[in-house]
Enzyme design. Sequence first.
Site, PDB file in Angstrom:
ATOM      1  N   HIS A  83       0.824  -1.217   0.000  1.00  0.00           N
ATOM      2  CA  HIS A  83       0.000   0.000   0.000  1.00  0.00           C
ATOM      3  C   HIS A  83       0.857   1.265   0.000  1.00  0.00           C
ATOM      4  CE1 HIS A  83       0.046  -0.022   4.572  1.00  0.00           C
ATOM      5  NE2 HIS A  83      -0.023   1.270   4.402  1.00  0.00           N
ATOM      6  N   ASP A 219       1.266  -7.695   2.452  1.00  0.00           N
ATOM      7  CA  ASP A 219       1.328  -6.267   2.112  1.00  0.00           C
ATOM      8  C   ASP A 219       2.782  -5.799   1.909  1.00  0.00           C
ATOM      9  OD1 ASP A 219       0.893  -3.568   1.809  1.00  0.00           O
ATOM     10  OD2 ASP A 219      -0.434  -3.371   3.532  1.00  0.00           O
ATOM     11  N   SER A 628       4.035   2.254   8.415  1.00  0.00           N
ATOM     12  CA  SER A 628       3.808   1.282   7.359  1.00  0.00           C
ATOM     13  C   SER A 628       5.116   1.036   6.630  1.00  0.00           C
ATOM     14  CB  SER A 628       2.765   1.796   6.372  1.00  0.00           C
ATOM     15  OG  SER A 628       1.499   1.468   6.839  1.00  0.00           O
TER      16      SER A 628
HETATM   17  N1  ARG Z   1      -4.849   0.600   7.776  1.00  0.00           N
HETATM   18  C1  ARG Z   1      -3.563   0.666   7.139  1.00  0.00           C
HETATM   19  C2  ARG Z   1      -3.051   2.090   7.180  1.00  0.00           C
HETATM   20  O1  ARG Z   1      -3.548   2.882   7.910  1.00  0.00           O
HETATM   21  C3  ARG Z   1      -3.615   0.129   5.753  1.00  0.00           C
HETATM   22  C4  ARG Z   1      -4.293   1.010   4.755  1.00  0.00           C
HETATM   23  C5  ARG Z   1      -4.263   0.481   3.349  1.00  0.00           C
HETATM   24  N2  ARG Z   1      -5.178  -0.636   3.154  1.00  0.00           N
HETATM   25  C6  ARG Z   1      -6.498  -0.484   2.865  1.00  0.00           C
HETATM   26  N3  ARG Z   1      -7.237  -1.550   2.795  1.00  0.00           N
HETATM   27  N4  ARG Z   1      -7.067   0.679   2.669  1.00  0.00           N
HETATM   28  O2  ARG Z   1      -2.445   2.664   6.342  1.00  0.00           O
HETATM   29  N1  GLU Z   2      -1.292   1.455   7.634  1.00  0.00           N
HETATM   30  C1  GLU Z   2      -0.619   2.492   8.363  1.00  0.00           C
HETATM   31  C2  GLU Z   2       0.353   3.305   7.503  1.00  0.00           C
HETATM   32  O1  GLU Z   2       0.143   3.475   6.336  1.00  0.00           O
HETATM   33  C3  GLU Z   2       0.087   1.876   9.505  1.00  0.00           C
HETATM   34  C4  GLU Z   2      -0.925   1.409  10.418  1.00  0.00           C
HETATM   35  C5  GLU Z   2      -1.083   2.315  11.565  1.00  0.00           C
HETATM   36  O2  GLU Z   2      -1.647   3.420  11.463  1.00  0.00           O
HETATM   37  O3  GLU Z   2      -0.616   1.847  12.592  1.00  0.00           O
HETATM   38  O4  GLU Z   2       1.303   3.885   7.978  1.00  0.00           O
END
Ligand code: ARG
Ligand code: GLU
Length: 696
Positions: A83, A219, A628
Amino acid sequence: MRVLKIIIFFIVLQVSAQQGGMWIPSLLEGMNEDEMRSLGSKLTAKDIYDVNNSSLKDAIGHFNGGCTSEVISPKGLLLTNHHCGFGQIQSHSSLENDYLKDGFWAMSLKDEIPNEGLFVEFIVRIEDVTEAMLMNVTDSMTPREKQSQIDKNRNSVEKNAKKESWQGIKIRPFYKGNQYYLFVTERFEDVRLVGAPPSSIGKFGSDTDNWVWPRHTGDFSIFRIYADKNNRPAKYDKNNVPYKPKHFLPVSLDGIEEGDFTMVFGFPGRTNEYLPAVAIEQITQKVNPSNIAIREAALKVIDANMKADDQIRIQYASKQARIANAWKKWIGENLGIEKSGAIDIKRQFEAEFTKALKAQGKESEYGMLLPEFDRLYKEFESINVKRGKFIEVFLRTNELMQMMLRLAQLEMSARRGEDTFNKARESTINRMKGIHKNYNVEVDKGVFKAVMPLFMPDKVDASIYDRTNFTDLDKTLKVLEGDSENVIAKLNSDIAYQYAKPIIMQFYTNYEPEFQRLNTEINAIQTTYMKALMEVMPGERYFPDANSTLRVTYGKVNGYAPRDAVYYNPVTYLDGVIEKYVPGDYEFDVPQRLRDLYNAKDYGQYADKNGKLPICFLGTNHTTGGNSGSPAIDAQGNLVGLNFDRVWEGTMSDIYYDPEICRNIMVDLRYVLFIIDKYAGAKHLIDEMKLVHPKK
Ligand code: ARG
Ligand code: GLU
C-alpha cells in the site's frame, strides 16, 4: 504454590514492562537499552544507532515522506508495503500490463522501472539543538514572539550545522516544543520498482480486513535505490548504479514465536499522548462522531454505486479506500478509548498532578494549566467541529466542492500578481485533471446530497450539478483559459462556484482564523503542561509524540483478548488465506498458483517448524501511520517482519496506549520470501539477500 506465585508475579512484571513509546534512536542508552534487554533483546544502543560506525539505522529509509522502508541487500534492494508502493505500481499499470492485478517482477536490473518524484531519505546523524533553538526565548514572551525568536534561531542553527554538500538538514520540535533535534539526511531520488505481488496477495482482504485481526495480507512491494558512481544520491540517470548501503538487514528464516522480542524501526507520523482528559473527551465525543457521520454518509453512496457498476467500482476503488481507512480507524479509536477507560485514567492522573503541584509548592507556576485547558477546549469545541466538517466535505468526500475550494484558492492567488496566478493555474489544472480521471457525476451528486445536510442543512442545493461547467473536464479547462481577470469572471458566473464561494470565504475569514487563534493558545498551554509533567512527576514514562522522525519502538509477539471469552492468537497461516478464499471476489479471491502451492504444501525453506507457512503476526510495538513498511527486527538485529497495520481495538494508541489491547500487525518475512521465490520465481532477489538462522 509458591513457585506458581513467583511465576505469576513474573508474568505480571513482564506485561507491565511493555508500555509502548516511540523513542529517539540516539537516546537509547540506559533506560531503553535495559528495558529492551529485559524483553529479550541482545542489541546494544550502539548496534541500533551509531554515528561513527554503521548501525541498524543506516538501513532504515523514509519512503516518499509518508511510509518507511528498509534496505535488505548489499545492492540497495528496498522493502516496503504494497500500500506504500501502490501509487507507483498503479502508475506503471495499464490494461495490457496490469501490475496491480497480476503483480510485477523485474527479472534483471534493466527491467527495474524508474519512478519520477519518488524518494527515500536516510538519517545520517541526530543532534540535540534545544539550547540553540530556545536561545533568548523567555517565559514573558507571547506565543508569537517566542515563535519568531525560534525561527531566527533556526536560521543560525541551520547555517552552522556541519554537513556534506549532498546532505540535507531538518530541525523538529519534540516534547511539545520543549526540545529540538536536528537531523542530517541523505535523500535518494532514483528509486526503481523491482517487484510487487498481485493485489489478491498484497491487498488480500482489502477494506473488510483493514484494521482487523486475524489478518492474511502479503502487504509488501520491492524497490531498489540507485546512486551515482560515487555511491551518492543522484537524480535518475540510466548510468546510475545500485546503491551500496552502510548497512542492510539480514533476513531470518527462523521467524518468531509468541513471547519473542521485536523492535520496529521507522518514521511514525503523528500521535497525541499527552492530551488532557477534556481534549480526549472532545475528540471522541464531538469530533470523531461528526467526521465519522460524514464519511459514513459518503461511503453509503459510493459503496452502493460500486456494487452496482463495475466501471464505477474501478473508478472509485482508491477514493473509497482512502475515505474508509480513517473512517474505520476513528470508530475503532472511540471503542478503544471507551473500553480502556482512558478518560477516567487521565482524570486520575491529572488529580495526581494537582496533588504533586501542591506538595512541591508549584501551584502558582503550573496550577492554572488544567483550568486553562478546560476553558480553552470549551471555547474551541464548536469551531473545531465546524472546521472538521468543512474539511470532510470540501477536501475528503465531495469532489465538486473540492474543485470549488481549489478554484477559490486560484482566485485568491491573483491578488499576488499574474505570475503567481499562472503558477497556481498550472497546479489547479493538474488537480482538476486528477479529479476527473476517475469521476462520475451521479456518484458525486449522491455524495453531495448525503454529506451537505450534515454540514449546512439549510444550504443543500443539488441542482447546481445540472448547470455547472465543472462536472465536465473540457468545460473546466475552457474556464481556466485566459488572463486572471478573465478566468475569475468566468468562475464567478458559474452556478456551483456561486454556491460554494461564500461558504469557502466563511472558512477563510471566520473558521480558520478563529481555529488558529485558539489552537495557538492551546498549544502554548500544552507546551508548558509537558514541561510541568516532566518536572513535577519525573518518574513517569515520557516519550516524545510522533512527528515523522526516526523512532524505535519495541515489545513482544503477543496475542490479545478483544472481548470477554475471546482470545486472538498472534500468528496466522496460509491455511487462513484458504479459509477466507471467495472465488472471483474483489477482496478475497486467491490466485490459482497460490492455491496450488498450498495444496502441494510446497513451502520450501519458508515453513515454520510445524510445516505451516506463517502469514502475519501481532506485537506490542507502539506504532502509528507512517510506520507502514517499517521493519520488525528480532533480538539479534535480523529482519523478521514488515509492519503494515494495527488491530481495531487498539487504534486509540495514537492518544492512549493500553498494553492490554494495542497491537501492531506485521507480515511474516517468510511469507514475503515465499511469494518472491516460490510464487513469483524471482529467486535472484533471494540470492541477493543474506538469509540467517539465528535460532540454530
Ligand atoms: N490501515 C492501514 C493504514 O492505515 C492500511 C491502509 C491500506 N489498506 C487499505 N485496505 N485501505 O495505512
Ligand atoms: N497502515 C498504516 C500506515 O500506512 C500503519 C498502520 C497504523 O496506522 O498503525 O502507515
